[in-house]
Design a protein around this motif. Structure first.
Motif, PDB file in Angstrom:
ATOM      1  N   VAL A  28       0.842  -1.198   0.000  1.00  0.00           N
ATOM      2  CA  VAL A  28       0.000   0.000   0.000  1.00  0.00           C
ATOM      3  C   VAL A  28       0.879   1.250   0.000  1.00  0.00           C
ATOM      4  O   VAL A  28       1.957   1.277   0.610  1.00  0.00           O
ATOM      5  CB  VAL A  28      -0.904  -0.008   1.260  1.00  0.00           C
ATOM      6  N   ARG A  29       0.399   2.294  -0.652  1.00  0.00           N
ATOM      7  CA  ARG A  29       1.049   3.608  -0.558  1.00  0.00           C
ATOM      8  C   ARG A  29       0.656   4.215   0.794  1.00  0.00           C
ATOM      9  O   ARG A  29      -0.423   4.810   0.946  1.00  0.00           O
ATOM     10  CB  ARG A  29       0.591   4.512  -1.705  1.00  0.00           C
TER      11      ARG A  29
ATOM     12  N   ASN B  37      -4.575  -1.565  -4.396  1.00  0.00           N
ATOM     13  CA  ASN B  37      -4.353  -1.998  -3.007  1.00  0.00           C
ATOM     14  C   ASN B  37      -4.579  -0.846  -2.040  1.00  0.00           C
ATOM     15  O   ASN B  37      -5.193  -1.017  -0.974  1.00  0.00           O
ATOM     16  CB  ASN B  37      -2.924  -2.521  -2.831  1.00  0.00           C
ATOM     17  N   THR B  38      -4.066   0.320  -2.410  1.00  0.00           N
ATOM     18  CA  THR B  38      -4.207   1.488  -1.540  1.00  0.00           C
ATOM     19  C   THR B  38      -5.672   1.868  -1.380  1.00  0.00           C
ATOM     20  O   THR B  38      -6.141   2.136  -0.264  1.00  0.00           O
ATOM     21  CB  THR B  38      -3.398   2.662  -2.104  1.00  0.00           C
TER      22      THR B  38
ATOM     23  N   ILE C 191      -7.954   1.851   2.070  1.00  0.00           N
ATOM     24  CA  ILE C 191      -8.751   3.018   2.469  1.00  0.00           C
ATOM     25  C   ILE C 191     -10.204   2.606   2.674  1.00  0.00           C
ATOM     26  O   ILE C 191     -10.833   2.944   3.680  1.00  0.00           O
ATOM     27  CB  ILE C 191      -8.621   4.138   1.418  1.00  0.00           C
ATOM     28  N   ALA C 192     -10.741   1.846   1.721  1.00  0.00           N
ATOM     29  CA  ALA C 192     -12.142   1.427   1.797  1.00  0.00           C
ATOM     30  C   ALA C 192     -12.396   0.497   2.977  1.00  0.00           C
ATOM     31  O   ALA C 192     -13.521   0.449   3.504  1.00  0.00           O
ATOM     32  CB  ALA C 192     -12.544   0.732   0.501  1.00  0.00           C
ATOM     33  N   ALA C 193     -11.360  -0.208   3.423  1.00  0.00           N
ATOM     34  CA  ALA C 193     -11.504  -1.109   4.571  1.00  0.00           C
ATOM     35  C   ALA C 193     -11.448  -0.367   5.903  1.00  0.00           C
ATOM     36  O   ALA C 193     -11.551  -0.990   6.967  1.00  0.00           O
ATOM     37  CB  ALA C 193     -10.417  -2.177   4.533  1.00  0.00           C
ATOM     38  N   ASP C 194     -11.283   0.959   5.848  1.00  0.00           N
ATOM     39  CA  ASP C 194     -11.236   1.798   7.062  1.00  0.00           C
ATOM     40  C   ASP C 194     -10.000   1.533   7.909  1.00  0.00           C
ATOM     41  O   ASP C 194     -10.035   1.663   9.146  1.00  0.00           O
ATOM     42  CB  ASP C 194     -12.501   1.621   7.908  1.00  0.00           C
ATOM     43  N   LEU C 195      -8.895   1.214   7.276  1.00  0.00           N
ATOM     44  CA  LEU C 195      -7.641   1.045   8.004  1.00  0.00           C
ATOM     45  C   LEU C 195      -6.977   2.408   8.179  1.00  0.00           C
ATOM     46  O   LEU C 195      -6.693   3.084   7.196  1.00  0.00           O
ATOM     47  CB  LEU C 195      -6.702   0.110   7.238  1.00  0.00           C
TER      48      LEU C 195
END
Length: 211
Positions: free
Chosen positions: A44-45, A166-167, A171-175
């Motif tokens: 991920v960036r 991946n990035t 983001i969409a996974a709320d990490l």
């Protein structure tokens, strides 16, 4: 080797820049083996993730948070039994090449775990520069890969697209940061959540979601 669709996978979001991803790497793989699960490696960036979900680069954090980070790193260094330099010579560093090589390995059907471990240690234990193509090439070659071929693929638009996807998925996974592990849509942020991930895998419980 491609992962069978019948094998449960956990999305493993990371950057080789993250000391916490390093500290959790071997522990995560151990849990994956125990649970009969495989990680889906997703570099991920990290700074784009921070910008989107409220994290801050180290130098922008409050002094108290920067000091607390150093305490946490010492605790986990001892608990995991791993060497870790609290102030590596080449940090922060442009990690894109090293991360993209991990993507190139995955896209070619290779297991990047050994390369990742060596890259983590290069930065966090051996004071090597992961922005240096010669350093990355040695790490790849040391694990039996054709470094020139892998690095050529790593420079491709296709790998750049995967890096972006991946990035966006992280983001969409709320990490809020890395590492992050996602099981059936449930996020586990931080290598200190590996035990919670293990419990979810072993129990087979339904994923927790925001109310």
């Amino acid at each position: 080797m491609a992962i069978s669709p019948t094998v449960l996978t956990v999305d493993y979001f990371f950057s080789l820049l993250s000391p916490y991803a390093y500290l959790g790497h071997a522990a995560l793989l151990s849990v994956m083996r125990e649970a009969g699960t495989r990680p889906r490696y997703r570099p991920v960036r990290i700074f784009e993730l921070f910008a989107a979900n409220g994290g801050l680069p180290l130098g922008q954090r409050a002094p108290a948070r920067q000091r607390y980070r150093l305490v946490e790193l010492q605790r986990w260094r001892e608990q995991r039994g791993l060497p870790l330099n609290l102030a590596p010579r080449f940090f922060p560093v442009d990690i894109a090449l090293a991360d993209r090589c991990a993507i190139a390995l995955v896209e070619a059907g290779h297991d990047p775990a050994g390369y990742m471990d060596a890259a983590f240690r290069a930065l966090w234990a051996h004071d090597l520069d992961l922005a240096d193509p010669q350093v990355v090439a040695r790490l790849l070659g040391g694990h039996g890969f054709d470094a020139s071929a892998v690095m050529a693929v790593a420079a491709s638009q296709e790998v750049g697209n995967v890096y972006d996807l991946n990035t966006q998925a992280a983001i969409a996974a709320d990490l809020p940061g890395l590492p992050g592990y996602v099981l059936h849509g449930e996020p586990f942020w931080g290598q200190d959540r590996i035990d919670a991930l293990r419990a979810a895998l072993i129990s087979g419980r339904a994923p927790y979601v925001p109310d």
